[in-house]
Enzyme design. Structure first.
Site, short mmCIF file in Angstrom:
data_model
loop_
_atom_site.label_atom_id
_atom_site.label_comp_id
_atom_site.label_asym_id
_atom_site.label_seq_id
_atom_site.Cartn_x
_atom_site.Cartn_y
_atom_site.Cartn_z
N ASP A 114 0.81 -1.22 0.00
CA ASP A 114 0.00 0.00 0.00
C ASP A 114 0.84 1.27 0.00
OD1 ASP A 114 -2.08 -1.77 0.24
OD2 ASP A 114 -2.94 -0.85 2.04
N HIS A 165 -5.96 3.11 -4.04
CA HIS A 165 -5.89 3.30 -2.58
C HIS A 165 -6.23 4.74 -2.21
CE1 HIS A 165 -5.00 1.91 1.38
NE2 HIS A 165 -3.85 2.57 1.54
N HIS A 259 3.70 -2.37 3.07
CA HIS A 259 3.72 -1.01 2.53
C HIS A 259 5.01 -0.75 1.78
CE1 HIS A 259 0.78 -0.91 5.81
NE2 HIS A 259 0.20 0.10 5.18
#
Length: 291
Positions: A114, A165, A259
């Site tokens: 992400d 996102h 991430h």
């Protein structure tokens, strides 16, 4: 940074194109309108994040091997069975909760990253994935993607899925519908302009979903995907704790959250180099949803 506003006509074209792509995605659509009893609620929706299962997806080159993996506390049960092929709709139904794991795929997992892309960390993650021929899903933020479109192209060229996102990583449940539409719509447009097709998957920042986000995501032709295993790499706990959490939580169908931006992600890059070959040696393979 300039805003990329979409006209109503442009948004309609985007929705149609996304829905056509979604109709061809194998095993994506479920009837998950019935609530699962005994679950915690998502802010604003009354449904828990991560109570849906994708029934299968296209995977990497490694075949499943070894005995069944031991179930872990991170696994959740699938909510419903898959809808038969002949009854699937082109437009995704409006869901009340996101998918959070795979079902019926054997010893298979999904890696997700992400907040990127980020030139400091995304290339290192792409390099490790390329080395082991493993696909992943990158949920990108529009404000990061717009200045790093070459990294988006690398993701797509190397067989990864690029998801939405939001634009600026806000708490979606605090936004009005127009704000959610702007955050998701602008990011989808950047992805489409860069890769030639809009994203089919999205993930709410912080895992905070609500009714409006599900509705607007469906309008844009996207399915919601959460996770079952949080590496907690965003807390920067050190490489060893990240590796240990992944290995302890590994199980069939697990969706792993990591991430590649949003802070110092050097630990995330180093941890992936450690746990990915270990998981492959343990007989796991990796997959992503395809069109």
């Amino acid at each position: 940074m300039k805003k990329d506003q979409m006209s109503p006509g442009r948004r309609s074209v985007l929705r149609i194109a996304a829905c056509l792509g979604a109709a061809a995605t194998a095993g994506l659509l479920f009837n998950d309108r019935e609530a699962t009893p005994g679950r915690a609620a998502v802010p604003g929706d009354g449904a828990a994040p991560g109570e849906g299962a994708v029934p299968g997806a296209a995977g990497g080159p490694r075949a499943a091997a070894g005995p069944p993996a031991k179930a872990s506390a991170y696994r959740l049960q699938p909510m419903t069975a898959a809808t038969p092929e002949r009854f699937r709709r082109a437009l995704p139904p409006v869901r009340r909760r996101p998918f959070d794991r795979l079902s019926g795929v054997g010893r298979t997992m999904v890696l997700t990253f992400d907040d990127g892309p980020d030139r400091r960390y995304t290339p290192g993650i792409l390099s490790t994935l390329r080395r082991y021929k493993v696909p992943a899903i990158f949920f990108v933020c529009g404000e990061m993607a717009t200045d790093n479109r070459d990294l988006l192209r690398q993701m797509a060229d190397q067989g990864h899925v690029v998801g939405n996102h939001s634009w600026s990583h806000p708490l979606v449940t605090k936004l009005p519908p127009s704000g959610i539409r702007d955050e998701l719509g602008r990011t989808s447009e950047v992805i489409e302009r860069t890769l030639g097709a809009p994203p089919l998957w999205y993930r709410a920042p912080y895992g905070a979903w609500n009714k409006h986000s599900f509705e607007i995501g469906a309008e844009l032709g996207m399915e919601p995907l959460a996770w079952t295993l949080d590496t907690l790499d965003w807390t920067e706990p050190g490489v060893e704790p990240i590796v240990g959490r992944v290995m302890e939580g590994a199980a069939p169908g697990v969706v792993v959250l990591s991430h590649d931006a949003g802070g110092d992600r050097s630990q995330s890059v180093a941890a992936l180099r450690r746990y990915l070959p270990q998981l492959l040696d343990a007989g796991y393979r990796f997959t992503v949803p395809r069109r």
